[in-house]
Motif scaffolding. Structure first.
Motif, PDB file in Angstrom:
ATOM      1  N   LEU A   1       0.918  -1.279  -0.073  1.00  0.00           N
ATOM      2  CA  LEU A   1      -0.110   0.009  -0.302  1.00  0.00           C
ATOM      3  C   LEU A   1       1.044   1.092  -0.009  1.00  0.00           C
ATOM      4  CD1 LEU A   1      -2.622  -1.099   2.567  1.00  0.00           C
ATOM      5  CD2 LEU A   1      -2.799  -0.723   0.028  1.00  0.00           C
ATOM      6  N   ASN A   2       0.588   2.256  -0.825  1.00  0.00           N
ATOM      7  CA  ASN A   2       1.535   3.470  -1.071  1.00  0.00           C
ATOM      8  C   ASN A   2       0.608   4.533  -0.991  1.00  0.00           C
ATOM      9  OD1 ASN A   2       4.338   2.632  -1.981  1.00  0.00           O
ATOM     10  ND2 ASN A   2       3.051   1.156  -3.256  1.00  0.00           N
ATOM     11  N   ASP A   3       1.357   5.657  -0.661  1.00  0.00           N
ATOM     12  CA  ASP A   3       0.618   7.094  -0.585  1.00  0.00           C
ATOM     13  C   ASP A   3      -0.664   7.111   0.379  1.00  0.00           C
ATOM     14  OD1 ASP A   3       2.446   7.882  -2.528  1.00  0.00           O
ATOM     15  OD2 ASP A   3       1.178   7.150  -4.205  1.00  0.00           O
ATOM     16  N   LEU A   4      -0.663   6.429   1.305  1.00  0.00           N
ATOM     17  CA  LEU A   4      -1.807   6.533   2.278  1.00  0.00           C
ATOM     18  C   LEU A   4      -1.217   7.767   3.273  1.00  0.00           C
ATOM     19  CD1 LEU A   4      -2.712   2.873   3.507  1.00  0.00           C
ATOM     20  CD2 LEU A   4      -3.368   4.384   1.272  1.00  0.00           C
ATOM     21  N   PHE A   5      -2.299   8.418   3.735  1.00  0.00           N
ATOM     22  CA  PHE A   5      -2.095   9.586   4.645  1.00  0.00           C
ATOM     23  C   PHE A   5      -2.102   8.723   6.064  1.00  0.00           C
ATOM     24  CE2 PHE A   5      -3.705  13.399   7.095  1.00  0.00           C
ATOM     25  CZ  PHE A   5      -2.491  13.655   7.199  1.00  0.00           C
ATOM     26  N   LEU A   6      -0.638   8.612   6.595  1.00  0.00           N
ATOM     27  CA  LEU A   6      -0.607   8.114   8.019  1.00  0.00           C
ATOM     28  C   LEU A   6      -0.551   9.002   9.068  1.00  0.00           C
ATOM     29  CD1 LEU A   6       2.104   5.221   6.846  1.00  0.00           C
ATOM     30  CD2 LEU A   6      -0.226   4.757   7.968  1.00  0.00           C
ATOM     31  N   ARG A   7      -1.301   8.848  10.203  1.00  0.00           N
ATOM     32  CA  ARG A   7      -1.179  10.005  11.177  1.00  0.00           C
ATOM     33  C   ARG A   7      -0.560   9.146  12.268  1.00  0.00           C
ATOM     34  NH1 ARG A   7      -5.997  13.720  10.353  1.00  0.00           N
ATOM     35  NH2 ARG A   7      -6.858  13.474   8.275  1.00  0.00           N
ATOM     36  N   GLN A   8       0.506   9.932  12.878  1.00  0.00           N
ATOM     37  CA  GLN A   8       0.891   9.215  14.133  1.00  0.00           C
ATOM     38  C   GLN A   8      -0.016   9.358  15.363  1.00  0.00           C
ATOM     39  OE1 GLN A   8       3.843  10.320  17.395  1.00  0.00           O
ATOM     40  NE2 GLN A   8       4.953  10.338  15.650  1.00  0.00           N
ATOM     41  N   PHE A   9      -0.345   8.490  16.160  1.00  0.00           N
ATOM     42  CA  PHE A   9      -1.636   8.822  17.261  1.00  0.00           C
ATOM     43  C   PHE A   9      -0.859   8.348  18.639  1.00  0.00           C
ATOM     44  CE2 PHE A   9      -2.836   4.292  17.943  1.00  0.00           C
ATOM     45  CZ  PHE A   9      -2.345   3.706  16.881  1.00  0.00           C
ATOM     46  N   HIS A  10       0.005   7.492  18.776  1.00  0.00           N
ATOM     47  CA  HIS A  10       0.593   7.137  20.153  1.00  0.00           C
ATOM     48  C   HIS A  10       1.910   6.335  20.074  1.00  0.00           C
ATOM     49  CE1 HIS A  10      -0.448   7.191  24.498  1.00  0.00           C
ATOM     50  NE2 HIS A  10       0.070   5.833  24.614  1.00  0.00           N
ATOM     51  N   THR A  11       2.493   6.223  21.148  1.00  0.00           N
ATOM     52  CA  THR A  11       3.604   5.526  21.310  1.00  0.00           C
ATOM     53  C   THR A  11       3.422   4.320  22.449  1.00  0.00           C
ATOM     54  OG1 THR A  11       5.494   7.063  20.216  1.00  0.00           O
ATOM     55  CG2 THR A  11       6.292   5.198  21.546  1.00  0.00           C
TER      56      THR A  11
ATOM     57  N   ASN B   1       6.638  16.340  41.198  1.00  0.00           N
ATOM     58  CA  ASN B   1       6.164  14.966  41.282  1.00  0.00           C
ATOM     59  C   ASN B   1       4.726  15.089  41.071  1.00  0.00           C
ATOM     60  OD1 ASN B   1       8.241  13.055  42.261  1.00  0.00           O
ATOM     61  ND2 ASN B   1       8.797  15.021  43.791  1.00  0.00           N
ATOM     62  N   ASP B   2       4.206  14.029  40.792  1.00  0.00           N
ATOM     63  CA  ASP B   2       2.626  13.799  40.678  1.00  0.00           C
ATOM     64  C   ASP B   2       1.970  14.393  39.738  1.00  0.00           C
ATOM     65  OD1 ASP B   2       2.896  11.701  42.922  1.00  0.00           O
ATOM     66  OD2 ASP B   2       3.097  13.199  44.361  1.00  0.00           O
ATOM     67  N   LEU B   3       2.465  15.117  38.678  1.00  0.00           N
ATOM     68  CA  LEU B   3       2.087  15.795  37.760  1.00  0.00           C
ATOM     69  C   LEU B   3       1.194  14.709  36.493  1.00  0.00           C
ATOM     70  CD1 LEU B   3       4.151  18.696  36.738  1.00  0.00           C
ATOM     71  CD2 LEU B   3       2.795  18.391  38.649  1.00  0.00           C
ATOM     72  N   PHE B   4      -0.030  15.170  36.106  1.00  0.00           N
ATOM     73  CA  PHE B   4      -0.768  14.348  35.198  1.00  0.00           C
ATOM     74  C   PHE B   4      -0.235  14.413  33.874  1.00  0.00           C
ATOM     75  CE2 PHE B   4      -4.641  13.396  32.937  1.00  0.00           C
ATOM     76  CZ  PHE B   4      -4.256  11.970  32.327  1.00  0.00           C
ATOM     77  N   LEU B   5       0.931  13.515  33.478  1.00  0.00           N
ATOM     78  CA  LEU B   5       1.698  13.951  32.249  1.00  0.00           C
ATOM     79  C   LEU B   5       0.701  12.937  30.962  1.00  0.00           C
ATOM     80  CD1 LEU B   5       5.269  13.633  33.556  1.00  0.00           C
ATOM     81  CD2 LEU B   5       4.526  15.305  32.188  1.00  0.00           C
ATOM     82  N   ARG B   6       0.500  13.805  30.111  1.00  0.00           N
ATOM     83  CA  ARG B   6      -0.365  13.104  28.876  1.00  0.00           C
ATOM     84  C   ARG B   6       1.038  13.143  27.727  1.00  0.00           C
ATOM     85  NH1 ARG B   6      -5.999  15.073  29.078  1.00  0.00           N
ATOM     86  NH2 ARG B   6      -6.294  15.773  31.192  1.00  0.00           N
ATOM     87  N   GLN B   7       0.807  12.025  27.007  1.00  0.00           N
ATOM     88  CA  GLN B   7       1.835  11.937  26.050  1.00  0.00           C
ATOM     89  C   GLN B   7       1.103  12.395  24.732  1.00  0.00           C
ATOM     90  OE1 GLN B   7       2.785   8.426  22.633  1.00  0.00           O
ATOM     91  NE2 GLN B   7       3.101   7.740  24.700  1.00  0.00           N
ATOM     92  N   PHE B   8       1.809  13.288  23.798  1.00  0.00           N
ATOM     93  CA  PHE B   8       1.075  13.752  22.848  1.00  0.00           C
ATOM     94  C   PHE B   8       1.811  13.639  21.584  1.00  0.00           C
ATOM     95  CE2 PHE B   8       3.950  17.446  21.937  1.00  0.00           C
ATOM     96  CZ  PHE B   8       4.697  17.682  23.417  1.00  0.00           C
ATOM     97  N   HIS B   9       2.863  13.315  21.415  1.00  0.00           N
ATOM     98  CA  HIS B   9       3.514  13.057  20.087  1.00  0.00           C
ATOM     99  C   HIS B   9       5.091  12.585  20.097  1.00  0.00           C
ATOM    100  CE1 HIS B   9       3.652  13.349  15.452  1.00  0.00           C
ATOM    101  NE2 HIS B   9       4.577  13.986  15.771  1.00  0.00           N
ATOM    102  N   THR B  10       5.385  11.807  19.310  1.00  0.00           N
ATOM    103  CA  THR B  10       6.993  11.359  19.226  1.00  0.00           C
ATOM    104  C   THR B  10       7.583  12.026  17.810  1.00  0.00           C
ATOM    105  OG1 THR B  10       6.408   9.279  20.497  1.00  0.00           O
ATOM    106  CG2 THR B  10       8.311   9.275  18.949  1.00  0.00           C
ATOM    107  N   PHE B  11       8.653  12.717  18.260  1.00  0.00           N
ATOM    108  CA  PHE B  11       9.529  13.411  17.410  1.00  0.00           C
ATOM    109  C   PHE B  11      10.634  12.740  16.740  1.00  0.00           C
ATOM    110  CE2 PHE B  11       6.874  16.102  19.999  1.00  0.00           C
ATOM    111  CZ  PHE B  11       6.440  17.206  19.283  1.00  0.00           C
TER     112      PHE B  11
ATOM    113  N   GLY C   1       7.157  13.221  23.433  1.00  0.00           N
ATOM    114  CA  GLY C   1       6.695  14.578  24.119  1.00  0.00           C
ATOM    115  C   GLY C   1       5.686  14.225  25.126  1.00  0.00           C
ATOM    116  N   TYR C   2       5.633  14.825  26.155  1.00  0.00           N
ATOM    117  CA  TYR C   2       4.581  14.471  27.153  1.00  0.00           C
ATOM    118  C   TYR C   2       4.503  16.096  27.877  1.00  0.00           C
ATOM    119  CZ  TYR C   2       4.902   9.577  28.061  1.00  0.00           C
ATOM    120  OH  TYR C   2       4.448   8.316  27.932  1.00  0.00           O
ATOM    121  N   TYR C   3       3.022  16.372  28.115  1.00  0.00           N
ATOM    122  CA  TYR C   3       2.781  17.364  28.595  1.00  0.00           C
ATOM    123  C   TYR C   3       1.824  17.561  29.992  1.00  0.00           C
ATOM    124  CZ  TYR C   3      -2.088  18.025  27.044  1.00  0.00           C
ATOM    125  OH  TYR C   3      -3.446  17.842  26.956  1.00  0.00           O
ATOM    126  N   ALA C   4       1.791  18.806  30.745  1.00  0.00           N
ATOM    127  CA  ALA C   4       1.140  18.697  31.914  1.00  0.00           C
ATOM    128  C   ALA C   4       0.788  20.260  32.190  1.00  0.00           C
ATOM    129  CB  ALA C   4       1.838  18.318  33.231  1.00  0.00           C
TER     130      ALA C   4
END
Lengths: 262, 262
Positions: free
Chosen positions: A76-86, B77-87, B128-131
């Motif tokens: 599969l090529n040219d799909l718009f892939l969105r990163q959502f979580h690690t 300490n004890d912050l609610f960290l939310r993961q948002f993106h991997t760079f 990346g995580y944010y709080a």
């Protein structure tokens, strides 16, 4: 990897070309007329299915890696892939032994054993990407190590390898929450579509039913769609208005933090 | 790391305890009365500021790593960290030399040089995580390698190390889009708050102004807040109604994919 030679090279020397400890898994949602499915593959000699995935080359960006991996595993090529979580929290992402056992089964096809010093036996975190396609529009061609593939309904996903069930659940939650914020699905409808068409798309992806008039009003208020003067000729007594996605309004709204139309 | 000995051990043997190629960076938003700031730190001998960050231990989950790293670098300490993106896309995330030069400046404090075979010179992707906190409620104590810290207004962020400006931009976009979907900020307001209080919070974080009556109606419609019968006594002629976050409705809506109240 489409030959025994390529696979052996990957097992023994892959760590020179790819980053260890980090993989990418792709959740490919396939929509068609009231059905939402997910693309699963079954690696050689496994009974459990899994998501198409792979490793990041040392000299490519994360975005390039996601596209290449999907193309290699499925064509599969040219799909718009969105990163959502690690993903790095589940026991299977901490247990190195688990990865080694899984790889040993897969690579039995080329007769190699993954020993505990092999880079594929290391703990591996996974970055999830998703895409949404019309599954009738795409042709999947699995690679050498994959015995078969299938499109499985989102409500009927079997227990998968590793934490892939959790990855799918998170992808589905992300897709559903982004449906209201982004013109997701514009590639699944004709440029000009009727209200019943987009209504069916939203009901199917969100997995529930809702009133069509309220739905229309909401999407218009959000600026996601725009009603055209043009009507579709279906029959002598049926000529529904056509709509189109309004990506300008959407992008402006997002930048202004005004998605809900304050 | 709070002693020279610990830092030397980290530079020479850190790869045994931590996963290479992968770091975590934390965007800590600080809100207080119409101001939105971000916590920056300045590593030893650097002129540029950066985000607090660190590496993932081989035996800890990603979530545990994020909390530990923030605690080590800032004593928060004890912050609610939310993961948002991997760079992993920007040039600085492909260029190994860049990381080595930056680390060489930092570690000059303990007199070591990072050679090109050192694990800290490897290409590193960042999660990346944010709080979101009230910056008057927290006390930051930077660690050994950090010369100073500051809370900088989101509209006045200087050029930072690596791709940290991009990380902040993405975090801000995420925070702003999630404001409407999740009861973000419930820890920044008293349990029972007035409309002007939550209105100021939203205006500040979203970086724009909007009509207070429409805002109230929208949050009530979304089920994010609930009006109480109780009123706040401010003075003889001022007794505004109190509100509280309605997290039950919010969670139910999210599960049903009905955040916007279809």
């Amino acid at each position: 990897m489409n030959t025994t030679h390529e696979v052996l090279d990957f097992v023994h020397d892959g760590h020179k070309r790819y980053l260890p400890h980090l993989s990418i898994d792709c959740v490919i949602f396939g929509y068609h007329q009231h059905q939402l499915k997910i693309l699963l593959i079954r690696y050689h000699a496994h009974t459990k299915w899994s998501l198409p995935g792979g490793f990041i080359a040392r000299d490519e960006t994360l975005t390039q890696a996601a596209s290449r991996i999907l193309a290699e595993k499925t064509q599969l090529n040219d799909l718009f892939l969105r990163q959502f979580h690690t993903f790095g929290d589940s026991p299977t992402r901490l247990n190195e032994l688990g990865a080694r056992q899984v790889h040993n089964i897969t690579y039995s096809k080329v007769g190699v054993t993954i020993d505990q010093n092999n880079w594929l036996a290391d703990r591996t975190l996974s970055i999830g990407y998703y895409a949404l396609v019309d599954y009738l529009d795409v042709v999947v061609k699995p690679e050498f190590l994959v015995d078969e593939y299938c499109w499985r309904d989102v409500n009927d996903i079997p227990p998968l390898l590793f934490d892939h069930n959790e990855i799918i659940e998170t992808a589905l939650l992300t897709l559903r929450s982004q449906m209201y914020q982004q013109p997701i699905g514009y590639n699944l409808l004709p440029d000009k579509f009727t209200l019943p068409e987009i209504h069916a798309l939203y009901e199917t992806i969100l997995g529930r039913q809702f009133d069509r008039r309220n739905f229309r009003k909401k999407l218009l208020t959000l600026g996601l769609i725009r009603q055209l003067a043009e009507q579709k000729k279906i029959g002598p007594h049926r000529s529904p208005f056509l709509y189109e996605f309004d990506s300008d309004t959407y992008h402006r709204s997002l930048e202004e933090g005004a998605v809900l139309g304050f």
